[in-house]
Design a protein around this motif. Structure first.
Motif, PDB file in Angstrom:
ATOM      1  N   GLY A   9       0.793  -1.218   0.000  1.00  0.00           N
ATOM      2  CA  GLY A   9       0.000   0.000   0.000  1.00  0.00           C
ATOM      3  C   GLY A   9       0.825   1.266   0.000  1.00  0.00           C
ATOM      4  O   GLY A   9       2.059   1.248  -0.034  1.00  0.00           O
ATOM      5  N   LYS A  10       0.093   2.410   0.048  1.00  0.00           N
ATOM      6  CA  LYS A  10       0.707   3.736   0.078  1.00  0.00           C
ATOM      7  C   LYS A  10      -0.058   4.602   1.052  1.00  0.00           C
ATOM      8  O   LYS A  10      -1.122   4.234   1.545  1.00  0.00           O
ATOM      9  CB  LYS A  10       0.687   4.385  -1.318  1.00  0.00           C
ATOM     10  CG  LYS A  10       1.659   3.794  -2.325  1.00  0.00           C
ATOM     11  CD  LYS A  10       1.571   4.541  -3.650  1.00  0.00           C
ATOM     12  CE  LYS A  10       2.577   4.014  -4.653  1.00  0.00           C
ATOM     13  NZ  LYS A  10       3.969   4.258  -4.246  1.00  0.00           N
ATOM     14  N   GLY A  11       0.488   5.763   1.335  1.00  0.00           N
ATOM     15  CA  GLY A  11      -0.196   6.711   2.188  1.00  0.00           C
ATOM     16  C   GLY A  11       0.277   6.658   3.623  1.00  0.00           C
ATOM     17  O   GLY A  11       1.259   5.999   3.982  1.00  0.00           O
ATOM     18  N   VAL A  12      -0.471   7.370   4.471  1.00  0.00           N
ATOM     19  CA  VAL A  12      -0.082   7.516   5.867  1.00  0.00           C
ATOM     20  C   VAL A  12      -0.084   6.185   6.586  1.00  0.00           C
ATOM     21  O   VAL A  12       0.817   5.890   7.385  1.00  0.00           O
ATOM     22  CB  VAL A  12      -1.020   8.522   6.559  1.00  0.00           C
ATOM     23  CG1 VAL A  12      -0.678   8.626   8.040  1.00  0.00           C
ATOM     24  CG2 VAL A  12      -0.919   9.895   5.899  1.00  0.00           C
ATOM     25  N   GLN A  13      -1.084   5.337   6.323  1.00  0.00           N
ATOM     26  CA  GLN A  13      -1.149   4.041   7.009  1.00  0.00           C
ATOM     27  C   GLN A  13       0.047   3.175   6.641  1.00  0.00           C
ATOM     28  O   GLN A  13       0.655   2.533   7.509  1.00  0.00           O
ATOM     29  CB  GLN A  13      -2.456   3.330   6.663  1.00  0.00           C
ATOM     30  CG  GLN A  13      -3.683   4.015   7.239  1.00  0.00           C
ATOM     31  CD  GLN A  13      -4.965   3.266   6.915  1.00  0.00           C
ATOM     32  OE1 GLN A  13      -4.979   2.414   6.034  1.00  0.00           O
ATOM     33  NE2 GLN A  13      -6.030   3.599   7.622  1.00  0.00           N
ATOM     34  N   ALA A  14       0.411   3.165   5.347  1.00  0.00           N
ATOM     35  CA  ALA A  14       1.581   2.393   4.940  1.00  0.00           C
ATOM     36  C   ALA A  14       2.843   2.953   5.587  1.00  0.00           C
ATOM     37  O   ALA A  14       3.733   2.197   6.011  1.00  0.00           O
ATOM     38  CB  ALA A  14       1.715   2.410   3.420  1.00  0.00           C
ATOM     39  N   ALA A  15       2.942   4.282   5.687  1.00  0.00           N
ATOM     40  CA  ALA A  15       4.100   4.889   6.334  1.00  0.00           C
ATOM     41  C   ALA A  15       4.164   4.522   7.810  1.00  0.00           C
ATOM     42  O   ALA A  15       5.252   4.293   8.370  1.00  0.00           O
ATOM     43  CB  ALA A  15       4.050   6.404   6.163  1.00  0.00           C
ATOM     44  N   THR A  16       3.003   4.452   8.460  1.00  0.00           N
ATOM     45  CA  THR A  16       2.969   4.077   9.872  1.00  0.00           C
ATOM     46  C   THR A  16       3.493   2.663  10.068  1.00  0.00           C
ATOM     47  O   THR A  16       4.303   2.393  10.972  1.00  0.00           O
ATOM     48  CB  THR A  16       1.535   4.195  10.407  1.00  0.00           C
ATOM     49  OG1 THR A  16       1.063   5.527  10.203  1.00  0.00           O
ATOM     50  CG2 THR A  16       1.481   3.857  11.878  1.00  0.00           C
ATOM     51  N   VAL A  17       3.054   1.746   9.202  1.00  0.00           N
ATOM     52  CA  VAL A  17       3.515   0.358   9.309  1.00  0.00           C
ATOM     53  C   VAL A  17       4.999   0.269   8.982  1.00  0.00           C
ATOM     54  O   VAL A  17       5.756  -0.481   9.624  1.00  0.00           O
ATOM     55  CB  VAL A  17       2.677  -0.543   8.379  1.00  0.00           C
ATOM     56  CG1 VAL A  17       3.211  -1.976   8.394  1.00  0.00           C
ATOM     57  CG2 VAL A  17       1.215  -0.526   8.805  1.00  0.00           C
ATOM     58  N   THR A  18       5.450   1.054   7.976  1.00  0.00           N
ATOM     59  CA  THR A  18       6.869   1.049   7.622  1.00  0.00           C
ATOM     60  C   THR A  18       7.723   1.496   8.808  1.00  0.00           C
ATOM     61  O   THR A  18       8.752   0.884   9.133  1.00  0.00           O
ATOM     62  CB  THR A  18       7.122   1.974   6.423  1.00  0.00           C
ATOM     63  OG1 THR A  18       6.336   1.537   5.317  1.00  0.00           O
ATOM     64  CG2 THR A  18       8.592   1.980   6.031  1.00  0.00           C
ATOM     65  N   GLY A  19       7.316   2.584   9.452  1.00  0.00           N
ATOM     66  CA  GLY A  19       8.051   3.044  10.624  1.00  0.00           C
ATOM     67  C   GLY A  19       8.038   2.029  11.750  1.00  0.00           C
ATOM     68  O   GLY A  19       9.048   1.854  12.458  1.00  0.00           O
ATOM     69  N   LEU A  20       6.902   1.344  11.898  1.00  0.00           N
ATOM     70  CA  LEU A  20       6.810   0.311  12.936  1.00  0.00           C
ATOM     71  C   LEU A  20       7.799  -0.819  12.673  1.00  0.00           C
ATOM     72  O   LEU A  20       8.535  -1.247  13.578  1.00  0.00           O
ATOM     73  CB  LEU A  20       5.370  -0.218  12.987  1.00  0.00           C
ATOM     74  CG  LEU A  20       5.100  -1.367  13.967  1.00  0.00           C
ATOM     75  CD1 LEU A  20       5.294  -0.900  15.407  1.00  0.00           C
ATOM     76  CD2 LEU A  20       3.675  -1.909  13.761  1.00  0.00           C
ATOM     77  N   VAL A  21       7.836  -1.318  11.421  1.00  0.00           N
ATOM     78  CA  VAL A  21       8.742  -2.422  11.076  1.00  0.00           C
ATOM     79  C   VAL A  21      10.189  -1.999  11.276  1.00  0.00           C
ATOM     80  O   VAL A  21      11.005  -2.736  11.869  1.00  0.00           O
ATOM     81  CB  VAL A  21       8.494  -2.873   9.619  1.00  0.00           C
ATOM     82  CG1 VAL A  21       9.552  -3.872   9.182  1.00  0.00           C
ATOM     83  CG2 VAL A  21       7.105  -3.483   9.489  1.00  0.00           C
ATOM     84  N   ARG A  22      10.526  -0.813  10.800  1.00  0.00           N
ATOM     85  CA  ARG A  22      11.916  -0.337  10.899  1.00  0.00           C
ATOM     86  C   ARG A  22      12.350  -0.198  12.351  1.00  0.00           C
ATOM     87  O   ARG A  22      13.459  -0.613  12.734  1.00  0.00           O
ATOM     88  CB  ARG A  22      12.031   1.000  10.171  1.00  0.00           C
ATOM     89  CG  ARG A  22      13.414   1.610  10.164  1.00  0.00           C
ATOM     90  CD  ARG A  22      13.424   2.828   9.249  1.00  0.00           C
ATOM     91  NE  ARG A  22      14.707   3.513   9.291  1.00  0.00           N
ATOM     92  CZ  ARG A  22      14.989   4.516  10.121  1.00  0.00           C
ATOM     93  NH1 ARG A  22      14.074   4.949  10.973  1.00  0.00           N
ATOM     94  NH2 ARG A  22      16.183   5.094  10.099  1.00  0.00           N
ATOM     95  N   ASP A  23      11.485   0.366  13.200  1.00  0.00           N
ATOM     96  CA  ASP A  23      11.849   0.567  14.602  1.00  0.00           C
ATOM     97  C   ASP A  23      11.963  -0.756  15.352  1.00  0.00           C
ATOM     98  O   ASP A  23      12.875  -0.936  16.184  1.00  0.00           O
ATOM     99  CB  ASP A  23      10.819   1.468  15.280  1.00  0.00           C
ATOM    100  CG  ASP A  23      10.878   2.899  14.756  1.00  0.00           C
ATOM    101  OD1 ASP A  23      11.905   3.257  14.143  1.00  0.00           O
ATOM    102  OD2 ASP A  23       9.897   3.645  14.948  1.00  0.00           O
ATOM    103  N   VAL A  24      11.044  -1.697  15.079  1.00  0.00           N
ATOM    104  CA  VAL A  24      11.102  -3.000  15.751  1.00  0.00           C
ATOM    105  C   VAL A  24      12.391  -3.725  15.386  1.00  0.00           C
ATOM    106  O   VAL A  24      13.061  -4.328  16.253  1.00  0.00           O
ATOM    107  CB  VAL A  24       9.865  -3.839  15.389  1.00  0.00           C
ATOM    108  CG1 VAL A  24      10.034  -5.291  15.867  1.00  0.00           C
ATOM    109  CG2 VAL A  24       8.616  -3.232  16.002  1.00  0.00           C
TER     110      VAL A  24
END
Length: 663
Positions: A485-500
């Protein structure tokens, strides 16, 4: 003829109706042997039917009754409104038409030639009837007494003067038609000449439209009859004849006929002009909608206005303090552009800038005078004042009502286009800022190990592609991933994966456990989104680099040997966030000095050129010649090759990360 003959017919509201009415009257007269009345009957029938078509604008009923004593014609229309108070009267015996009481131009001839006439009014309509007697004692038009040496015009002459062709004159033939009509009027009245002047309201003043004979003399008595046309048109028929006898009323009738044709021409021109403006507005809207760049949009607006709607045009926008700043301007004369910029930059109470500030502050149209005469309209979109649109008038033409309305419409559309471009630009900046926060600000600089990455975002939405290099105690963890996906929700999940991943790596967790915990986190908190991931641990062993590669649903990496040989490495596993448990087999890869390992996302392989994809094979072929180049050069060349594969804008984000053994 021994009996009476009655014919009734309903005729449409059409320009051919007078001709049909004359044909009906002529046929009745021929059948009843009243041919002596044909001239008077046709003249009066033409007048009444024409008036019904032009002024009533409805169908008309016509009754023609003939008997041995004469002919009676009744014309009834169905227009609403009061009926004129006209009483039945006897035949007018006066020799001068000008002495007839004023009962409307349509009834002037009826009152003069009819034996009797009157009005009828019913619940559904109103009309006029006239009676022509066939008795021998009737005064014929040809026998009218002479007044001051001028003979009364015959019915045939009046018919030839007033009767026009069934087809209305076109724009090309209107002047010829008017000239011919003035010539007939001059012959009938004895005038030495006449002219028709018309002002079309375009700033050019009254122009000569038609002329016959000698122009009217300034020191002589002339007849001047104004034309009955709607503003802004105005005109006048001038005849070089004394306003006595029949000349004035006949000139008035001719002027009315000319006014009718000129008004038709005005309406046709107005309709054509409005259609042109609608087409212009549609094209302007399409052009403005195509641009989402603020500066390009503001530069386009003056180009749309000049020279069609003004001599020059300027767009000012408001800054954060509400002050006007010149954004774009143009002039029909390119040599005057610099002077225009100087004029627009002047300050003071009488300057154009002061008037523009007034328009912006009040939110309404304001005018400004010489030397740069014109007006300004505010640019308002979604209740927000964005600036002003200033337009200077042409030297020989003032803006009419239609042009002002079009300019106001252009201003509304331009303001909306500017606002849309600003919103798009703001969203683009937000997306780029958010995207940058999901990527490392810089990759590690390590002696003997090369790290390089290229990232190409698309559109104004944040993508789910990311990469990272996380240092460990004895090496590094390389990560390249793609969240759906794209957009804010995809960015939120991307940040979550990267931080974890970073937290777990810092805690020293093995890669298999890191992948399992990321998977569990996505299942619980990913909102239905999944992630493909390529994760590799990199450690040194002398001059070699040992790589342990895990692929969680991600494309295989490309191994480029120092001698140019290439191969795909890695074994597919389960994407993260889809299932409760995953499998992620590891593959060991040894990078000798000069070897490289290329990680990438599907934005590279799925780059489209029509129906053709860039694909993994083309990527492998593009990587082979890059053996021996530094990591940053390899990443940049692969990015350029991918982008240049198609002229279309990328549909998906592109992420490329190169790991190279520089020992």
């Amino acid at each position: 003829m021994t009996g009476a003959l009655v014919r009734r017919v309903r005729l449409p509201n059409d320009r051919r109706t007078p001709a049909a009415a004359r044909a009906l009257v002529r046929s009745v007269l021929e059948e009843t042997g009243l041919d002596a009345l044909v001239n008077e009957a046709l003249l009066l029938t033409t007048e009444l039917s024409t008036n019904a078509v032009v002024h009533a604008g409805t169908e008309l009923d016509m009754e023609v009754a003939a008997d041995p004593g004469g002919l009676t014609v009744t014309v009834t229309d169905f227009a609403p409104g009061p009926v004129e108070e006209l009483a039945v009267g006897p035949r007018n015996e006066k020799s001068e038409i000008g002495e007839v009481a004023e009962r409307g131009r349509g009834l002037l001839l009826v009152d003069h030639f009819a034996s009797r006439w009157g009005t009828v009014h019913e619940g559904t309509g109103k009309g006029v009837w006239f009676r022509l007697e066939s008795r021998a004692g009737t005064v014929s038009p040809a026998a009218l007494p002479v007044l001051e040496g001028d003979a009364a015009p015959t019915v045939g002459e009046l018919t030839a003067l007033l009767q026009s062709d069934a087809e209305r004159p076109s724009e090309e033939t209107l002047a010829e038609f008017a000239t011919d009509l003035i010539a007939r009027l001059a012959r009938l009245t004895g005038a030495t000449g006449g002219v028709l002047r018309l002002d079309r309201g375009d700033g050019g003043g009254r122009q000569l439209l038609a002329r016959h004979g000698r122009p009217p003399r300034d020191n002589a008595a002339t007849i001047r009859v104004p034309l009955s046309v709607q503003r802004p048109w105005a005109g006048e028929l001038e005849l070089d004849a004394s306003p006595e006898g029949y000349a004035l009323p006949l000139a008035t009738l001719v002027a009315e006929r000319l006014s009718l044709h000129l008004e038709n021409d005005r309406l046709r021109r107005t309709d054509l002009r409005r259609q042109t403006w609608l087409t212009f507005l549609a094209e302007a809207s399409e052009l403005l909608a195509q641009s989402l760049d603020v500066n390009l949009t503001m530069a386009l607006i003056p180009q749309l206005v000049v020279p069609r709607l003004g001599q020059w045009c300027a767009v000012h926008t408001t800054d954060s303090w509400g002050r006007l700043q010149l954004a774009a301007a143009t002039h029909a004369d390119e040599s005057a552009v610099s002077q225009l910029y100087g004029t627009l930059s002047e300050t003071g109470p009488d300057s154009i800038l002061a008037r523009l500030e007034e328009a912006s502050r009040l939110g309404q149209q304001v005018m400004f005078g010489t030397p740069s005469e014109g007006f300004a309209v505010p640019l308002v979109a979604r209740g927000q004042r964005l600036g002003t649109l200033a337009v200077g008038r042409h030297v020989r033409h003032r803006h009419d009502v239609d042009e002002v309305a079009v300019l106001e419409d252009v201003a509304r559309r331009a303001a909306l286009a500017i606002d849309n471009a600003r919103i798009h630009d703001e969203r683009h900046k937000v997306a780029r800022t958010l995207q940058a926060s999901l990527l490392p600000p810089a990759l590690p600089h390590v002696e003997g190990v090369g790290f390089a990455a290229e990232y190409v975002p698309t559109g104004s939405e944040v993508g789910g592609d990311f990469y990272d290099v996380v240092p460990t105690g004895d090496g590094w963890i390389v990560v390249v991933g793609d969240v759906s996906g794209k957009g804010v929700q995809a960015a939120t999940v991307t940040g979550l994966v990267r931080d974890v991943i970073r937290i777990l790596v810092d805690d020293g967790k093995p890669m298999t456990e890191v992948l399992c915990r990321v998977n569990r986190t996505l299942v619980q908190r990913g909102g239905g989104r999944y992630c493909t991931l390529a994760m590799a641990s990199v450690t040194r062993d002398g001059t070699d680099l040992h790589v342990c590669l895990h692929l969680a649903g991600h494309d295989r990496a490309v191994l480029v040997h120092a001698d140019g040989r290439t191969a795909f490495v890695g074994e597919g596993g389960t994407a993260l966030g889809l299932l409760e448990s995953i499998s992620s087999p590891d593959v060991a890869v040894v990078l000798s000095p000069g070897d490289s390992l290329i990680f990438y996302t599907d934005g590279v392989t799925e780059r489209r050129r029509g129906r053709e994809l860039f694909g993994t094979d083309r990527l492998r072929q593009a990587a082979a010649p890059l053996a021996g180049y530094p990591a940053d050069v390899m990443a940049a060349r692969l990015r350029s090759t991918t982008i240049n594969f198609s002229v279309e804008e990328p549909r998906d984000d592109i992420a490329i990360l190169v790991l190279r053994n520089d020992a």
